[in-house]
Scaffold this motif. Structure first.
Motif, PDB file in Angstrom:
ATOM      1  N   GLU A  60       0.846  -1.197   0.000  1.00  0.00           N
ATOM      2  CA  GLU A  60       0.000   0.000   0.000  1.00  0.00           C
ATOM      3  C   GLU A  60       0.880   1.245   0.000  1.00  0.00           C
ATOM      4  N   GLY A  61       0.597   2.175  -0.892  1.00  0.00           N
ATOM      5  CA  GLY A  61       1.343   3.422  -0.940  1.00  0.00           C
ATOM      6  C   GLY A  61       2.540   3.411  -1.875  1.00  0.00           C
ATOM      7  N   TYR A  62       2.838   2.268  -2.511  1.00  0.00           N
ATOM      8  CA  TYR A  62       3.980   2.192  -3.414  1.00  0.00           C
ATOM      9  C   TYR A  62       3.714   3.057  -4.645  1.00  0.00           C
ATOM     10  N   ARG A  64       3.269   6.223  -4.769  1.00  0.00           N
ATOM     11  CA  ARG A  64       2.367   7.329  -4.450  1.00  0.00           C
ATOM     12  C   ARG A  64       3.092   8.317  -3.546  1.00  0.00           C
ATOM     13  N   PRO A  65       2.751   9.602  -3.659  1.00  0.00           N
ATOM     14  CA  PRO A  65       3.367  10.584  -2.753  1.00  0.00           C
ATOM     15  C   PRO A  65       2.827  10.425  -1.338  1.00  0.00           C
ATOM     16  N   GLU A  67       0.887  10.939   1.932  1.00  0.00           N
ATOM     17  CA  GLU A  67      -0.453  11.455   2.141  1.00  0.00           C
ATOM     18  C   GLU A  67      -0.388  12.826   2.828  1.00  0.00           C
ATOM     19  N   GLU A  72       1.145  15.380  -3.344  1.00  0.00           N
ATOM     20  CA  GLU A  72      -0.151  14.729  -3.488  1.00  0.00           C
ATOM     21  C   GLU A  72      -1.209  15.743  -3.918  1.00  0.00           C
ATOM     22  N   GLY A  75      -0.869  16.619  -7.573  1.00  0.00           N
ATOM     23  CA  GLY A  75      -1.372  15.523  -8.396  1.00  0.00           C
ATOM     24  C   GLY A  75      -2.889  15.540  -8.488  1.00  0.00           C
ATOM     25  N   LYS A  76      -3.548  15.780  -7.365  1.00  0.00           N
ATOM     26  CA  LYS A  76      -5.013  15.862  -7.362  1.00  0.00           C
ATOM     27  C   LYS A  76      -5.495  17.034  -8.207  1.00  0.00           C
ATOM     28  N   HIS A  79      -5.074  16.141 -11.867  1.00  0.00           N
ATOM     29  CA  HIS A  79      -6.084  15.168 -12.283  1.00  0.00           C
ATOM     30  C   HIS A  79      -7.427  15.846 -12.530  1.00  0.00           C
TER      31      HIS A  79
END
Length: 157
Positions: A60-62, A64-65, A67, A72, A75-76, A79
């Protein structure tokens, strides 16, 4: 001989409201210093001896920036911006397209390019993203202005 009393000094309100203790400053500095040391222990580029735990592929979290990080959030934001552009592209196709087979709207790339170039200079990239999301279909890997003007782009949804 009379001596005059020295004029009274006006009250300095700053001295009364801005009371800061050296102990408070020291505690704040020490807290910041401790937090910074902990952060540096996790930094792979520092000379600290502690190696941060590595996330392995599949965990989990691989990829990914962290949290709550600025990365992050960027990126949001990106998107949501791309999603708005894809939605706008689909709307333009609906407006200028013609009904094709199976009551789907179709438009030629050349016509779409002429219309969309005033909206955005990223038409091909947005088309590729829309195709990846299953919203449009066209033949070929990449579309080029001039060469692929007659390629038919079909709106799937």
């Amino acid at each position: 001989m009379e001596t005059e009393a020295a004029p009274a000094q006006p009250n300095d309100d700053r001295a009364e409201t801005c009371t800061v203790s050296v102990k408070g400053l020291t505690e704040n500095w020490q807290k910041w210093s401790n937090d910074r040391c902990e952060y540096q222990k996790q930094n792979p580029f520092s000379n600290g001896k502690l190696i941060p735990p590595q996330i392995q592929r599949g965990q989990e979290g691989y990829g990914r920036p962290l949290e709550g990080s600025k990365t992050e959030q960027r990126g949001k934001d990106a998107h949501s911006h791309i999603s708005r552009e894809v939605t706008e592209l689909c709307q333009v196709i609906r407006e200028i397209g013609e009904s094709g087979g199976e009551s789907r709207v179709c438009v030629r790339f050349g016509r779409l390019f002429e219309r969309y170039v005033t909206i955005s200079n990223k038409l091909v990239g947005v088309l590729l993203r829309a195709r990846k999301q299953g919203l449009v279909h066209f033949e070929g890997e990449m579309l080029w202005q001039g060469r692929d003007d007659e390629v038919l782009i079909t709106l799937l949804q």
